[in-house]
Scaffold this motif. Structure first.
Motif, PDB file in Angstrom:
ATOM      1  N   GLY A 139       0.868  -1.197   0.061  1.00  0.00           N
ATOM      2  CA  GLY A 139      -0.117   0.131   0.249  1.00  0.00           C
ATOM      3  C   GLY A 139       0.881   1.169  -0.071  1.00  0.00           C
ATOM      4  N   ALA A 140       1.867   1.104   0.930  1.00  0.00           N
ATOM      5  CA  ALA A 140       2.901   2.586   0.827  1.00  0.00           C
ATOM      6  C   ALA A 140       3.460   2.695  -0.466  1.00  0.00           C
ATOM      7  CB  ALA A 140       3.773   2.345   1.927  1.00  0.00           C
ATOM      8  N   VAL A 141       3.979   1.648  -1.110  1.00  0.00           N
ATOM      9  CA  VAL A 141       4.825   1.512  -2.461  1.00  0.00           C
ATOM     10  C   VAL A 141       3.614   2.305  -3.626  1.00  0.00           C
ATOM     11  CG1 VAL A 141       5.477   0.359  -4.548  1.00  0.00           C
ATOM     12  CG2 VAL A 141       6.355   0.002  -1.903  1.00  0.00           C
ATOM     13  N   LEU A 142       2.454   1.662  -3.441  1.00  0.00           N
ATOM     14  CA  LEU A 142       1.500   2.149  -4.492  1.00  0.00           C
ATOM     15  C   LEU A 142       0.950   3.483  -4.242  1.00  0.00           C
ATOM     16  CD1 LEU A 142      -0.828  -1.048  -4.794  1.00  0.00           C
ATOM     17  CD2 LEU A 142       0.662   0.000  -6.744  1.00  0.00           C
ATOM     18  N   LEU A 143       0.879   4.089  -2.915  1.00  0.00           N
ATOM     19  CA  LEU A 143       0.608   5.238  -2.666  1.00  0.00           C
ATOM     20  C   LEU A 143       1.891   6.328  -2.999  1.00  0.00           C
ATOM     21  CD1 LEU A 143      -1.224   7.147  -0.976  1.00  0.00           C
ATOM     22  CD2 LEU A 143       0.006   6.844   1.040  1.00  0.00           C
ATOM     23  N   PHE A 144       2.927   5.654  -2.756  1.00  0.00           N
ATOM     24  CA  PHE A 144       4.074   6.759  -3.315  1.00  0.00           C
ATOM     25  C   PHE A 144       4.024   6.817  -4.839  1.00  0.00           C
ATOM     26  CE2 PHE A 144       8.544   6.855  -4.892  1.00  0.00           C
ATOM     27  CZ  PHE A 144       8.893   8.029  -4.345  1.00  0.00           C
ATOM     28  N   MET A 145       3.650   5.761  -5.615  1.00  0.00           N
ATOM     29  CA  MET A 145       3.653   5.832  -6.948  1.00  0.00           C
ATOM     30  C   MET A 145       2.343   6.681  -7.514  1.00  0.00           C
ATOM     31  SD  MET A 145       4.529   1.825  -8.134  1.00  0.00           S
ATOM     32  CE  MET A 145       3.779   1.938  -9.609  1.00  0.00           C
ATOM     33  N   SER A 146       1.282   6.740  -6.761  1.00  0.00           N
ATOM     34  CA  SER A 146       0.407   7.617  -7.001  1.00  0.00           C
ATOM     35  C   SER A 146       0.581   9.040  -6.770  1.00  0.00           C
ATOM     36  CB  SER A 146      -1.013   7.253  -6.038  1.00  0.00           C
ATOM     37  OG  SER A 146      -0.834   7.745  -5.015  1.00  0.00           O
ATOM     38  N   TYR A 147       1.674   9.352  -5.971  1.00  0.00           N
ATOM     39  CA  TYR A 147       1.920  10.868  -5.943  1.00  0.00           C
ATOM     40  C   TYR A 147       3.123  11.118  -7.153  1.00  0.00           C
ATOM     41  CZ  TYR A 147      -0.883  11.578  -2.031  1.00  0.00           C
ATOM     42  OH  TYR A 147      -1.959  11.734  -1.064  1.00  0.00           O
ATOM     43  N   ARG A 148       3.820  10.394  -7.358  1.00  0.00           N
ATOM     44  CA  ARG A 148       5.054  10.587  -8.163  1.00  0.00           C
ATOM     45  C   ARG A 148       4.446  10.254  -9.523  1.00  0.00           C
ATOM     46  NH1 ARG A 148       9.337  12.978  -7.290  1.00  0.00           N
ATOM     47  NH2 ARG A 148      10.427  11.442  -8.662  1.00  0.00           N
ATOM     48  N   THR A 149       3.608   9.640 -10.130  1.00  0.00           N
ATOM     49  CA  THR A 149       3.215   9.500 -11.543  1.00  0.00           C
ATOM     50  C   THR A 149       2.542  10.556 -12.056  1.00  0.00           C
ATOM     51  OG1 THR A 149       2.925   7.063 -11.163  1.00  0.00           O
ATOM     52  CG2 THR A 149       1.707   8.145 -12.950  1.00  0.00           C
ATOM     53  N   LYS A 150       2.960  11.229 -13.207  1.00  0.00           N
ATOM     54  CA  LYS A 150       2.469  12.257 -13.796  1.00  0.00           C
ATOM     55  C   LYS A 150       2.045  11.829 -15.458  1.00  0.00           C
ATOM     56  CE  LYS A 150       4.606  15.529 -11.042  1.00  0.00           C
ATOM     57  NZ  LYS A 150       5.564  16.638 -10.759  1.00  0.00           N
ATOM     58  N   LYS A 151       0.659  12.133 -15.344  1.00  0.00           N
ATOM     59  CA  LYS A 151       0.261  11.727 -16.962  1.00  0.00           C
ATOM     60  C   LYS A 151      -0.386  13.242 -17.431  1.00  0.00           C
ATOM     61  CE  LYS A 151       0.881   7.338 -17.274  1.00  0.00           C
ATOM     62  NZ  LYS A 151       1.657   6.637 -18.165  1.00  0.00           N
ATOM     63  N   TYR A 152      -0.196  13.349 -18.726  1.00  0.00           N
ATOM     64  CA  TYR A 152      -0.532  14.569 -19.228  1.00  0.00           C
ATOM     65  C   TYR A 152      -1.426  14.273 -20.354  1.00  0.00           C
ATOM     66  CZ  TYR A 152       2.595  16.999 -16.062  1.00  0.00           C
ATOM     67  OH  TYR A 152       3.236  17.448 -15.018  1.00  0.00           O
ATOM     68  N   ARG A 153      -2.213  15.276 -20.903  1.00  0.00           N
ATOM     69  CA  ARG A 153      -2.987  15.303 -22.101  1.00  0.00           C
ATOM     70  C   ARG A 153      -2.797  16.596 -22.777  1.00  0.00           C
ATOM     71  NH1 ARG A 153      -8.429  16.856 -21.870  1.00  0.00           N
ATOM     72  NH2 ARG A 153      -9.169  17.394 -19.701  1.00  0.00           N
ATOM     73  N   TYR A 154      -2.944  16.696 -23.978  1.00  0.00           N
ATOM     74  CA  TYR A 154      -2.583  18.086 -24.739  1.00  0.00           C
ATOM     75  C   TYR A 154      -3.883  18.601 -25.492  1.00  0.00           C
ATOM     76  CZ  TYR A 154       2.084  16.954 -23.232  1.00  0.00           C
ATOM     77  OH  TYR A 154       3.243  16.750 -22.690  1.00  0.00           O
ATOM     78  N   GLN A 155      -4.127  19.579 -25.249  1.00  0.00           N
ATOM     79  CA  GLN A 155      -5.293  20.344 -26.065  1.00  0.00           C
ATOM     80  C   GLN A 155      -4.983  21.646 -27.044  1.00  0.00           C
ATOM     81  OE1 GLN A 155      -8.602  21.342 -23.657  1.00  0.00           O
ATOM     82  NE2 GLN A 155      -9.410  19.045 -23.695  1.00  0.00           N
ATOM     83  N   LEU A 156      -5.271  21.626 -28.193  1.00  0.00           N
ATOM     84  CA  LEU A 156      -5.243  22.682 -28.909  1.00  0.00           C
ATOM     85  C   LEU A 156      -6.305  23.656 -28.866  1.00  0.00           C
ATOM     86  CD1 LEU A 156      -3.337  24.264 -30.942  1.00  0.00           C
ATOM     87  CD2 LEU A 156      -4.704  22.952 -32.738  1.00  0.00           C
ATOM     88  N   GLN A 157      -6.254  24.757 -28.417  1.00  0.00           N
ATOM     89  CA  GLN A 157      -7.453  25.626 -28.340  1.00  0.00           C
ATOM     90  C   GLN A 157      -7.286  26.660 -29.543  1.00  0.00           C
ATOM     91  OE1 GLN A 157      -8.261  27.861 -24.774  1.00  0.00           O
ATOM     92  NE2 GLN A 157     -10.587  27.683 -25.049  1.00  0.00           N
ATOM     93  N   MET A 158      -8.248  26.796 -30.546  1.00  0.00           N
ATOM     94  CA  MET A 158      -8.142  27.814 -31.530  1.00  0.00           C
ATOM     95  C   MET A 158      -9.545  28.928 -30.953  1.00  0.00           C
ATOM     96  SD  MET A 158      -7.379  25.624 -34.780  1.00  0.00           S
ATOM     97  CE  MET A 158      -8.643  24.334 -34.522  1.00  0.00           C
ATOM     98  N   VAL A 159      -9.159  30.062 -30.814  1.00  0.00           N
ATOM     99  CA  VAL A 159     -10.185  30.904 -30.389  1.00  0.00           C
ATOM    100  C   VAL A 159     -10.651  31.730 -31.761  1.00  0.00           C
ATOM    101  CG1 VAL A 159     -10.883  33.083 -29.219  1.00  0.00           C
ATOM    102  CG2 VAL A 159      -9.234  31.343 -28.221  1.00  0.00           C
ATOM    103  N   THR A 160     -11.920  32.003 -32.174  1.00  0.00           N
ATOM    104  CA  THR A 160     -12.293  32.368 -33.363  1.00  0.00           C
ATOM    105  C   THR A 160     -12.664  33.763 -33.216  1.00  0.00           C
ATOM    106  OG1 THR A 160     -14.609  32.127 -32.884  1.00  0.00           O
ATOM    107  CG2 THR A 160     -13.649  30.429 -34.038  1.00  0.00           C
ATOM    108  N   LEU A 161     -12.971  34.600 -34.247  1.00  0.00           N
ATOM    109  CA  LEU A 161     -13.027  35.955 -34.237  1.00  0.00           C
ATOM    110  C   LEU A 161     -14.162  36.465 -33.368  1.00  0.00           C
ATOM    111  CD1 LEU A 161     -12.437  37.180 -37.812  1.00  0.00           C
ATOM    112  CD2 LEU A 161     -10.810  37.506 -35.945  1.00  0.00           C
ATOM    113  N   ASN A 162     -15.233  35.392 -33.095  1.00  0.00           N
ATOM    114  CA  ASN A 162     -16.434  35.471 -32.188  1.00  0.00           C
ATOM    115  C   ASN A 162     -16.155  35.061 -30.665  1.00  0.00           C
ATOM    116  OD1 ASN A 162     -17.709  36.467 -34.595  1.00  0.00           O
ATOM    117  ND2 ASN A 162     -18.426  34.704 -34.879  1.00  0.00           N
ATOM    118  N   TYR A 163     -14.887  34.774 -30.559  1.00  0.00           N
ATOM    119  CA  TYR A 163     -14.535  34.317 -29.243  1.00  0.00           C
ATOM    120  C   TYR A 163     -15.146  32.923 -28.839  1.00  0.00           C
ATOM    121  CZ  TYR A 163     -12.311  38.944 -28.532  1.00  0.00           C
ATOM    122  OH  TYR A 163     -11.803  40.053 -28.283  1.00  0.00           O
ATOM    123  N   GLU A 164     -15.113  32.304 -29.956  1.00  0.00           N
ATOM    124  CA  GLU A 164     -15.704  30.882 -29.566  1.00  0.00           C
ATOM    125  C   GLU A 164     -14.447  29.831 -29.923  1.00  0.00           C
ATOM    126  OE1 GLU A 164     -18.743  30.051 -32.550  1.00  0.00           O
ATOM    127  OE2 GLU A 164     -19.934  31.808 -31.783  1.00  0.00           O
TER     128      GLU A 164
END
Length: 140
Positions: free
Chosen positions: A80-105
């Motif tokens: 449990g302690a090892v898994l708890l440590f891994m839960s705090y150390r693991t970092k996963k990211y996702r990326y999003q491209l946001q394009m803002v139109t002239l109408n702010y959409e």
């Protein structure tokens, strides 16, 4: 035929429009329709939550099996302690491209983590091109 200015795995830049990879397909957009284009890096906490819950479950399972075998408490706490440590150390990211139109959409495009560096390059070049167009419009 329009001149291709830049090309990578995420998109293509032409003189008057650009194409980006969206859901496995290349989508075409015009420069005239956008104000700003940004790439966001968002932390994904699902994996951390699963590891945290499994660590709590392993610790509880170790305490639940103490009458069966006393060494299970120690094993449950250690795992449990090892898994708890891994839960705090693991970092996963996702990326999003946001394009803002002239109408702010906003138009949001999910970017695969493998090609996020290509997406950064495209966003940098797109914003440079959009800033050039806006300064030309202000000067007139």
């Amino acid at each position: 035929m329009e001149k291709l200015e830049y090309k990578n795995n995420f998109g293509l830049l032409f003189e008057s429009h650009f194409c980006v990879l969206q859901s496995g397909l290349m989508k075409d957009y015009s420069y005239d329709g956008f104000r700003k284009i940004r790439l966001f890096k968002i932390r994904n906490y699902h994996y951390n939550l699963v590891l945290f819950l499994v660590s709590i479950g392993m610790t509880m399972l170790g305490f639940g099996l103490r009458s069966y075998d006393p060494s299970m408490v120690v094993l449950g706490i250690v795992v449990g302690a090892v898994l708890l440590f891994m839960s705090y150390r693991t970092k996963k990211y996702r990326y999003q491209l946001q394009m803002v139109t002239l109408n702010y959409e906003p138009i949001v495009v999910e970017v695969a983590a493998i090609i996020h560096e290509d997406a950064k390059t495209i966003v940098r070049k797109l914003n440079r091109k959009l800033n050039q167009k806006s300064t030309y419009l202000q000067a007139v």
